[in-house]
Design a protein around this motif. Structure first.
Motif, PDB file in Angstrom:
ATOM      1  N   SER A  44      33.008  73.619 108.096  1.00 56.63           N
ATOM      2  CA  SER A  44      32.892  72.477 107.203  1.00 56.63           C
ATOM      3  C   SER A  44      34.201  71.704 107.279  1.00 56.63           C
ATOM      4  CB  SER A  44      32.616  72.950 105.771  1.00 56.63           C
ATOM      5  OG  SER A  44      32.546  71.857 104.900  1.00 56.63           O
ATOM      6  N   LEU A  45      34.125  70.456 107.742  1.00 55.13           N
ATOM      7  CA  LEU A  45      35.320  69.650 107.972  1.00 55.13           C
ATOM      8  C   LEU A  45      35.107  68.228 107.458  1.00 55.13           C
ATOM      9  CD1 LEU A  45      35.702  70.866 111.622  1.00 55.13           C
ATOM     10  CD2 LEU A  45      37.107  71.612 109.715  1.00 55.13           C
ATOM     11  N   TYR A  46      36.174  67.453 107.474  1.00 57.63           N
ATOM     12  CA  TYR A  46      36.110  66.070 107.007  1.00 57.63           C
ATOM     13  C   TYR A  46      36.688  65.142 108.062  1.00 57.63           C
ATOM     14  CZ  TYR A  46      34.861  67.937 102.500  1.00 57.63           C
ATOM     15  OH  TYR A  46      34.196  68.595 101.499  1.00 57.63           O
ATOM     16  N   ILE A  47      36.008  64.009 108.258  1.00 56.74           N
ATOM     17  CA  ILE A  47      36.492  62.974 109.171  1.00 56.74           C
ATOM     18  C   ILE A  47      37.091  61.873 108.307  1.00 56.74           C
ATOM     19  CG2 ILE A  47      35.849  61.256 110.883  1.00 56.74           C
ATOM     20  CD1 ILE A  47      33.618  63.107 111.769  1.00 56.74           C
ATOM     21  N   GLN A  48      38.379  61.598 108.541  1.00 61.31           N
ATOM     22  CA  GLN A  48      39.093  60.605 107.741  1.00 61.31           C
ATOM     23  C   GLN A  48      39.765  59.583 108.648  1.00 61.31           C
ATOM     24  OE1 GLN A  48      41.698  62.185 104.768  1.00 61.31           O
ATOM     25  NE2 GLN A  48      40.466  64.009 104.485  1.00 61.31           N
ATOM     26  N   GLN A  49      40.132  58.483 108.029  1.00 58.78           N
ATOM     27  CA  GLN A  49      40.911  57.482 108.729  1.00 58.78           C
ATOM     28  C   GLN A  49      42.272  58.075 109.060  1.00 58.78           C
ATOM     29  OE1 GLN A  49      40.356  54.219 109.660  1.00 58.78           O
ATOM     30  NE2 GLN A  49      38.249  54.772 109.256  1.00 58.78           N
ATOM     31  N   PRO A  50      42.825  57.773 110.245  1.00 61.10           N
ATOM     32  CA  PRO A  50      44.190  58.223 110.525  1.00 61.10           C
ATOM     33  C   PRO A  50      45.148  57.574 109.532  1.00 61.10           C
ATOM     34  CG  PRO A  50      43.187  57.204 112.458  1.00 61.10           C
ATOM     35  CD  PRO A  50      42.232  57.046 111.329  1.00 61.10           C
ATOM     36  N   GLN A  51      46.110  58.321 109.083  1.00 60.79           N
ATOM     37  CA  GLN A  51      47.083  57.803 108.118  1.00 60.79           C
ATOM     38  C   GLN A  51      48.203  57.086 108.869  1.00 60.79           C
ATOM     39  OE1 GLN A  51      46.416  57.997 104.829  1.00 60.79           O
ATOM     40  NE2 GLN A  51      44.530  58.966 105.525  1.00 60.79           N
ATOM     41  N   THR A  52      48.253  55.753 108.707  1.00 61.22           N
ATOM     42  CA  THR A  52      49.301  54.960 109.343  1.00 61.22           C
ATOM     43  C   THR A  52      50.026  54.173 108.280  1.00 61.22           C
ATOM     44  OG1 THR A  52      47.743  53.159 109.733  1.00 61.22           O
ATOM     45  CG2 THR A  52      48.068  54.743 111.532  1.00 61.22           C
TER      46      THR A  52
END
Length: 176
Positions: A44-52
């Protein structure tokens, strides 16, 4: 006449040895073992926006002029943006009707963890953008070599904003 008798005795002895080896061989008396099957693996994982620090394009994904859906996101253990990064989610999807079943429509999940190192290929040719998609895992590399299974993508309840979409990914994998 004498060479024929020696030849017949030699052939008879050879046949007898083969029969005796077949009867007393330890291989034939071992219990048959079922091939060892590996259990199903659930992640179970999460896809997130890269933190820039600076974002020039506020959209969570990019579309080219022909409508291709291209993304490169971060894969994390939890829904928080401070969760441990475990890999990347990348994809190239052409949602146009005549390309809907294209071989190009693949999502790649790349893992960089000590226990799971490798990547998964997920076929995304039936994406309908309904908030929850069940897609097919069609292979992988590393620990996930020849993986098959199901990948369920759903919009996360932990959305930070409309711009920063986050997806929850549940993987159910059968490793060969």
């Amino acid at each position: 006449m004498r060479p024929r008798i020696i030849f017949c005795i030699a052939v008879s002895c050879a046949i007898l040895v083969v029969i005796l080896l077949a009867l007393v061989s330890p291989v034939t008396h071992k219990k048959s073992r079922k091939p060892q099957t590996r259990p199903w693996l659930a992640l179970s994982l999460y896809i997130q926006q890269p933190q820039t620090a600076i974002t020039t394009d506020p959209r969570p994904t990019s579309f080219d002029s022909k409508g291709a859906f291209i993304f490169h996101h971060t894969l994390t253990e939890g829904p928080e943006n401070t969760s441990r990064v475990v890999g990347r989610a990348q994809g190239f999807i052409i949602p146009v009707e005549h390309f809907a079943h294209s071989a190009f429509n693949i999502i790649y999940l790349t893992f960089d963890m000590p226990e799971y190192s490798g990547s998964l290929s997920i076929q995304a040719n039936q994406v309908h953008d309904k908030g929850r998609e069940e897609l097919t895992v069609v292979g992988g590399t590393g620990v996930f070599a020849f993986a098959r299974g199901l990948a369920i993508f759903s919009e996360s309840d932990h959305q930070l904003s409309m711009i920063e979409a986050m997806y929850h990914v549940k993987l159910r994998l059968k490793l060969e």
